[in-house]
Each structure stands twice: as C-alpha cells, then as structure tokens.
Design an enzyme around this catalytic site. Structure first.
Site, PDB file in Angstrom:
ATOM      1  N   ARG A 147      -2.980 -19.824   7.510  1.00  0.00           N
ATOM      2  CA  ARG A 147      -1.653 -19.367   7.842  1.00  0.00           C
ATOM      3  C   ARG A 147      -1.080 -18.815   6.542  1.00  0.00           C
ATOM      4  O   ARG A 147      -0.303 -19.473   5.869  1.00  0.00           O
ATOM      5  CB  ARG A 147      -0.832 -20.548   8.367  1.00  0.00           C
ATOM      6  CG  ARG A 147       0.053 -20.227   9.507  1.00  0.00           C
ATOM      7  CD  ARG A 147       0.607 -21.482  10.151  1.00  0.00           C
ATOM      8  NE  ARG A 147      -0.100 -21.824  11.371  1.00  0.00           N
ATOM      9  CZ  ARG A 147       0.006 -21.155  12.499  1.00  0.00           C
ATOM     10  NH1 ARG A 147       0.767 -20.105  12.578  1.00  0.00           N
ATOM     11  NH2 ARG A 147      -0.649 -21.534  13.573  1.00  0.00           N
ATOM     12  N   LYS A 160       6.131  -6.976  16.402  1.00  0.00           N
ATOM     13  CA  LYS A 160       5.358  -8.096  16.917  1.00  0.00           C
ATOM     14  C   LYS A 160       5.326  -7.993  18.434  1.00  0.00           C
ATOM     15  O   LYS A 160       6.366  -8.126  19.086  1.00  0.00           O
ATOM     16  CB  LYS A 160       5.974  -9.424  16.494  1.00  0.00           C
ATOM     17  CG  LYS A 160       5.149 -10.625  16.910  1.00  0.00           C
ATOM     18  CD  LYS A 160       5.730 -11.930  16.404  1.00  0.00           C
ATOM     19  CE  LYS A 160       4.738 -13.069  16.556  1.00  0.00           C
ATOM     20  NZ  LYS A 160       4.234 -13.231  17.920  1.00  0.00           N
ATOM     21  N   ARG A 186      -3.598 -12.103  21.319  1.00  0.00           N
ATOM     22  CA  ARG A 186      -4.284 -11.702  20.083  1.00  0.00           C
ATOM     23  C   ARG A 186      -5.747 -11.426  20.385  1.00  0.00           C
ATOM     24  O   ARG A 186      -6.396 -12.236  21.067  1.00  0.00           O
ATOM     25  CB  ARG A 186      -4.156 -12.833  19.064  1.00  0.00           C
ATOM     26  CG  ARG A 186      -4.803 -12.586  17.716  1.00  0.00           C
ATOM     27  CD  ARG A 186      -3.857 -11.836  16.817  1.00  0.00           C
ATOM     28  NE  ARG A 186      -4.391 -11.653  15.476  1.00  0.00           N
ATOM     29  CZ  ARG A 186      -4.118 -12.437  14.427  1.00  0.00           C
ATOM     30  NH1 ARG A 186      -3.350 -13.496  14.603  1.00  0.00           N
ATOM     31  NH2 ARG A 186      -4.628 -12.190  13.242  1.00  0.00           N
ATOM     32  N   PHE A 189      -3.547  -3.872  14.251  1.00  0.00           N
ATOM     33  CA  PHE A 189      -2.752  -3.927  13.021  1.00  0.00           C
ATOM     34  C   PHE A 189      -3.571  -4.223  11.770  1.00  0.00           C
ATOM     35  O   PHE A 189      -3.034  -4.265  10.674  1.00  0.00           O
ATOM     36  CB  PHE A 189      -1.588  -4.908  13.138  1.00  0.00           C
ATOM     37  CG  PHE A 189      -1.961  -6.263  13.693  1.00  0.00           C
ATOM     38  CD1 PHE A 189      -2.695  -7.156  12.945  1.00  0.00           C
ATOM     39  CD2 PHE A 189      -1.539  -6.632  14.967  1.00  0.00           C
ATOM     40  CE1 PHE A 189      -3.018  -8.403  13.448  1.00  0.00           C
ATOM     41  CE2 PHE A 189      -1.853  -7.886  15.482  1.00  0.00           C
ATOM     42  CZ  PHE A 189      -2.595  -8.775  14.724  1.00  0.00           C
ATOM     43  N   GLU A 244      -3.573  -6.879  19.167  1.00  0.00           N
ATOM     44  CA  GLU A 244      -2.964  -7.562  20.291  1.00  0.00           C
ATOM     45  C   GLU A 244      -3.255  -6.724  21.533  1.00  0.00           C
ATOM     46  O   GLU A 244      -3.271  -5.495  21.445  1.00  0.00           O
ATOM     47  CB  GLU A 244      -1.444  -7.627  20.033  1.00  0.00           C
ATOM     48  CG  GLU A 244      -0.659  -8.570  20.882  1.00  0.00           C
ATOM     49  CD  GLU A 244      -0.516  -9.982  20.285  1.00  0.00           C
ATOM     50  OE1 GLU A 244      -1.037 -10.257  19.188  1.00  0.00           O
ATOM     51  OE2 GLU A 244       0.115 -10.816  20.944  1.00  0.00           O
ATOM     52  N   GLU A 298       6.154  -4.825  10.576  1.00  0.00           N
ATOM     53  CA  GLU A 298       5.447  -4.346  11.767  1.00  0.00           C
ATOM     54  C   GLU A 298       6.022  -4.973  13.015  1.00  0.00           C
ATOM     55  O   GLU A 298       6.488  -6.114  12.997  1.00  0.00           O
ATOM     56  CB  GLU A 298       3.955  -4.711  11.664  1.00  0.00           C
ATOM     57  CG  GLU A 298       3.276  -4.132  10.438  1.00  0.00           C
ATOM     58  CD  GLU A 298       1.775  -4.376  10.428  1.00  0.00           C
ATOM     59  OE1 GLU A 298       1.306  -5.327  11.093  1.00  0.00           O
ATOM     60  OE2 GLU A 298       1.076  -3.590   9.753  1.00  0.00           O
ATOM     61  N   ARG A 310      -7.835 -15.557  19.966  1.00  0.00           N
ATOM     62  CA  ARG A 310      -7.484 -16.257  18.742  1.00  0.00           C
ATOM     63  C   ARG A 310      -8.395 -17.450  18.482  1.00  0.00           C
ATOM     64  O   ARG A 310      -8.696 -17.782  17.344  1.00  0.00           O
ATOM     65  CB  ARG A 310      -6.037 -16.740  18.860  1.00  0.00           C
ATOM     66  CG  ARG A 310      -5.436 -17.294  17.615  1.00  0.00           C
ATOM     67  CD  ARG A 310      -3.929 -17.272  17.748  1.00  0.00           C
ATOM     68  NE  ARG A 310      -3.388 -18.577  18.075  1.00  0.00           N
ATOM     69  CZ  ARG A 310      -3.239 -19.572  17.205  1.00  0.00           C
ATOM     70  NH1 ARG A 310      -3.628 -19.429  15.966  1.00  0.00           N
ATOM     71  NH2 ARG A 310      -2.716 -20.705  17.580  1.00  0.00           N
ATOM     72  N   LYS A 332       6.601 -14.034  10.346  1.00  0.00           N
ATOM     73  CA  LYS A 332       7.168 -13.492  11.580  1.00  0.00           C
ATOM     74  C   LYS A 332       8.650 -13.809  11.671  1.00  0.00           C
ATOM     75  O   LYS A 332       9.096 -14.878  11.243  1.00  0.00           O
ATOM     76  CB  LYS A 332       6.415 -14.016  12.803  1.00  0.00           C
ATOM     77  CG  LYS A 332       6.348 -15.509  12.929  1.00  0.00           C
ATOM     78  CD  LYS A 332       5.540 -15.896  14.160  1.00  0.00           C
ATOM     79  CE  LYS A 332       5.115 -17.341  14.092  1.00  0.00           C
ATOM     80  NZ  LYS A 332       4.233 -17.766  15.181  1.00  0.00           N
TER      81      LYS A 332
END
Length: 512
Positions: free
Chosen positions: A374, A210, A215, A299, A259, A208, A230, A380
């Site tokens: 995470r 970025k 966020r 997303f 985002e 996807e 976030r 990423k």
DNA sequence: TTCCGACAGTGGGGTCGCAAT
DNA sequence: ATTGCGACCCCACTATCGGAA
C-alpha cells in the site's frame, strides 16, 4: 509432520503479541518441515488452504464433533482429504462435504479442531498471516526478507517461493522475475482526507480519476490474453471485451494495470452494483456482455515488449502506457505542480465527480510500482458524507471484541415518527468507545435475542459514509456504503436525527 | 526517544452460482 | 420457484509492533 504440531504452533503464535516471537515460532516450524510437507505447512501457517476456498463455511462445519483422544493425523493426510473435498460437486454434494468434514474433525483432537475450523473458514486469528510467514520463511532459510517479499509479490503467492527456497536456498529467489502471463500482486493506495493533504504530501504529482469498478491486471502474450482481479483470480472468460481490447493494441507483449467499468449509452459510469454484477456473471456471458458491456480503462504499465518497468518512476511508466494505449482507454488525469498548484487539482476533482466518478487518486511521479504494497505514493481522495442517525440495536462482537457491543444498527427517522434501518457499522470505534457504548446500550436495552440487543431509540451517532446504494434488505430500499462511526452526539435527541427523506434527497442519483 | 509504516483483525453490503427445499 | 450458503467483489478504521528518524 503431524497436524497437532501445527495446531500447537498456531496456538503459541496466537498467545504472543510480539511479532518477532511469532516470526521465530514460524521459522522453527518451517525448518522442521520435510520437503514434501512444505507445500502444505507454509500456507496452513499463513492461515490459508493450498486449494483456496473449497466450499466449506460455518454451515458445512456444523455442530461440535466429539474430539479424538490423541493426535494421529499428518498434514499430508489432511491435505489429501481436503483436495478430495474440494472436488465434490453436484446433487448431494453438501451432505458429502459435511460427511468428509465430520470425518476429519472426528479424527482430530480439540486443539486440532480449533485450528482446522479456523483454516476452513479463513479465520485463524493467530495474529500472523502472509507477512509474518514471509518473515519466518526468510529467517528459516537465511534469505533477506526484502528479497523473499519481492519474490512473493512477483510470484503472486507464497507457496512457489517457499518451495523453491527450502529446496534450493536463497539463490532460488533469482528465478522469480516479472513474467508476462503470471499475475503479480497489485499496488494499492492509501487514503487522504483532501486533495490538499495528498498534494501536500506528494508535491509534483499526477491526479487521476478513480473509477468505481473492478481492478484488473491484463497480460497479453501474442494472442493469449489473461485478465486477473485484485486477488489474482482469473476472470478472462467473463470479460471478452477486455481480451478484444488487449488484442487490438499494437504491442504484442505487455502487462497493464487498470479498472473495468460499465458505461451507459451517454458515457456516464453505471453504478458499482451494475458493474460488479456483470463481472460476477459467469454462466451466460454473451447476454451479460450485451446488456452491460464493460470497458477496460488503464492507468499503469508494468511490462511492455519484454521490458520490466516495475522499478521505473511512475512518470516513465506512464509515458510507456501513453505510447501503447490510446487515450479513451486510459484514465483521465492532470499533472499538478505541487501545493502551489492546488487549484488545478481541486478543479480536476470537481470535474471528475461531475462526470459521475468516485473520486481521484493522487500519485507521486517518482515512485516505482510497489507490487503488493500500500505504497504511500498513491493517495485516494473521495468525498465523505455524514448523517446523524439513531442506534436501534447492537450486536455482540467477536475475537478481541468479545463481551463488547460492537456492530450498531443504524436508523433514520421516518414520516410516521418511527425509524427505518439503513444498515450497520462496527467501524471507527476506539476501545474506549466500545467500552462506553456497551455500558450505555445495556442501560437502554429492551430485548436480547441471539447476539442482537435491541435498545430504545435514544442515542444519536454521527456516521460517515461514501454514498447510498440500492438495497433489497432494508425497508427504505437503500443502504449506506462503508458506514463508520465518527462520534456519539450526546447533545442531540433522536427527534433531531436525519430523516429518510433528507438522506434520499442528498443522493438523487440513487432511487430505491 | 518519538514517530510512523505495515499488519492483522473486525466486520459491512451486494451479486452470482449452486444445492437444497 | 424460492431460499440459504459460500465465494468474491468493493471497503474503513483502530491497535499494535518494531524499525526509522
């Protein structure tokens, strides 16, 4: 409970490196706390104020205050004073805050002062924050730590979970479910150095784009829409476009992850600085929205129509997202069939960069939404640039870097034979490198003032960075974004370092 | 026994809003 | 009107502990 007890435990926690011992110390303290102390004791020992940040930094804390002879303050007294302090505003407020802080410190022993200063600046440095506090809480109450952690993710913070647990025991955890209107901690991504590495780890995956924006987690319940960052701050009032977009969707109850970013008239993304400036504007939102309109781009879907999707595989969550959100409001993506299909992934990355975006996120299709983690299933990938720059100065480090020259001032060559500073970095250094550079830099030091040591411009260092951004602080009008050290180039002389001209030429989209 | 995931720490730059100057 | 401070966006990387493999 006395504040001195907290200060003492914090000191003991800091003194041990064993996480198990830190956990045990916290658990013991939590068990001691009376129910009314819990809402204060728990966040304090996790290094945070229940009030959040309250406008007290190093300046307001001011100069050292003579400590009290013995402990007397209770945690509830401290909390009451800080609650009052948080409400102070308007002319004279800075002096009033300083007065209240002075009062507090004056009534504190030396150990208590150390603890309070850490708490107020957000730097307790005891080697234990939320995660260790969660573990301690689990130990103190006999709950399973995974259950406590999950409840905290769903509640968005430690406090409500702690209160419920200590009052009602482990069965209280069942009350914490995904709820529309209550933000949950967002899932985060790891880094990978290439698409090949990411696809190699994840196999069949989605790639996807970025976006380089802010966020957001968007909750809608009928006409009520809430937008969170976030860190779960509520920024609904600053982003009327997002509220409008959420209300325009066909389903009335949902939680979406995405985002916000500003596009210019031609559909190119504006710089992060422009988007962030817009999202930060709170006073004249109408003007800001006219000059820099933002768009939400989603997303993931966490909840749709009352159904909790967190534990579904990403492929199924995305199918829900695609049913709910029209394509222009979704992140662009492509499906990749594993390492044999690498070309498709590489091509998508190239196209994404061409469109002006930051990079891609490669996502495993089977993984659940790991709130607050995470997760290894989101990787990423961003292009990395490198430069050879000259060390102009260095700053003495803090904490575990005390006594080491840590933060480097980085310069590029200028046309007149001098150097222009492009920024600083403390990242990427190993302990051995810190040791070595401290010695080497002292040999070529020419001046020391405050905590900065100026050196002869002789050492060349290879620096990785993510891009250029405009700067009003540095002489070239630009600065490096996320600069970090790769290695010293002892084989290079300063005359061979990169010039400001070449740096600017490498980033034509950024003009000083 | 070795490996690796998760954490904490160490700070970077920018922008905004507010209070002080 | 300008400056300084604090909050909060974005973030990379290393060292360390302790459970997983």
């Amino acid at each position: 409970m006395l504040l001195s007890r907290l200060a003492q435990v914090s000191q003991e926690v800091a003194a041990t490196s064993a996480r198990s011992r830190k956990t045990a110390l916290l658990a013991e303290l939590f068990r001691e706390a009376e129910p009314d102390d819990v809402p204060v004791v728990i966040p304090y020992l996790a290094g945070r104020l229940p009030q959040g940040r309250i406008g007290v930094g190093w300046k307001v804390l001011g100069d050292p205050v003579p400590p009290a002879a013995g402990p007397s303050l209770t945690v509830r007294e401290v909390d009451a004073l800080l609650t009052r302090l948080a409400k102070v505003s308007g002319p004279g407020s800075q002096a009033e805050r300083a007065r209240l802080v002075g009062e507090l410190l004056g009534a504190s022993t030396e150990a208590e002062q150390r603890f309070l200063r850490g708490l107020l600046t957000g730097e307790v440095r005891q080697g234990a924050l939320d995660a260790v506090a969660v573990e301690g809480l689990a130990q103190a109450t006999g709950a399973a730590s995974a259950d406590v952690r999950r409840a905290v993710m769903l509640a968005g913070s430690l406090q409500p979970v702690a209160g419920a647990l200590l009052a009602d025991g482990p069965q209280a955890l069942e009350r914490f479910r995904l709820t529309v209107g209550r933000p949950v901690q967002p899932m985060l991504a790891h880094s990978a150095s290439s698409v090949a590495e990411a696809v190699g780890k994840l196999g069949v995956c989605a790639v996807e784009e970025k976006l380089d924006g802010i966020r957001v987690q968007v909750h809608r319940d009928g006409d009520t829409v809430r937008v969170h960052t976030r860190t779960l701050d509520d920024i609904t009032d600053r982003l009327p476009e997002v509220t409008e977009a959420a209300r325009g969707l066909d389903v009335e109850r949902f939680i979406l992850d995405g985002e916000v970013i500003s596009f210019d008239g031609t559909g190119r993304p504006r710089s992060f600085q422009e988007t962030a400036g817009r999202v930060g504007s709170r006073v004249d939102v109408v003007t800001a929205a006219r000059e820099t309109p933002v768009s939400p781009v989603f997303f993931d879907a966490l909840s749709v129509d009352g159904r909790d999707l967190l534990d579904l595989p990403f492929a199924e969550r995305h199918a829900e997202l695609a049913r709910l959100v029209p394509e222009p409001m979704r992140v662009r993506r492509t499906l990749v069939d594993g390492p044999d299909d690498l070309e498709a992934a590489e091509r998508f990355l190239a196209e994404t960069l061409e469109r002006g975006h930051e990079g891609v996120v490669v996502k495993g299709l089977q993984a659940p939404y790991s709130a607050g983690r995470r997760g290894a299933s989101w990787l990423k990938v961003k292009p990395v640039h490198t430069l050879d720059l000259v060390v102009l100065a260095a700053e003495w480090g803090h904490g575990r870097r005390t006594g080491k020259l840590s933060n480097l001032h980085l310069g590029a060559r200028t046309a007149d034979g001098g150097f222009a500073m492009l920024g600083k970095t403390f990242k990427g250094m190993t302990d051995a490198m810190l040791e070595w550079q401290t010695g080497r830099l002292r040999e070529i030091a020419v001046d020391e003032s405050g905590h900065t040591v100026t050196v002869r411009p002789e050492l060349v260092v290879e620096i990785a960075y993510d891009g250029l951004q405009r700067s009003s602080r540095y002489p070239a009008g630009v600065t490096l974004r996320f600069a970090r050290v790769i290695r010293y180039r002892e084989d290079k002389r300063p005359e061979e370092a990169d010039t400001v001209e070449t740096v600017l030429a490498a980033h034509p989209e950024v003009r000083p």
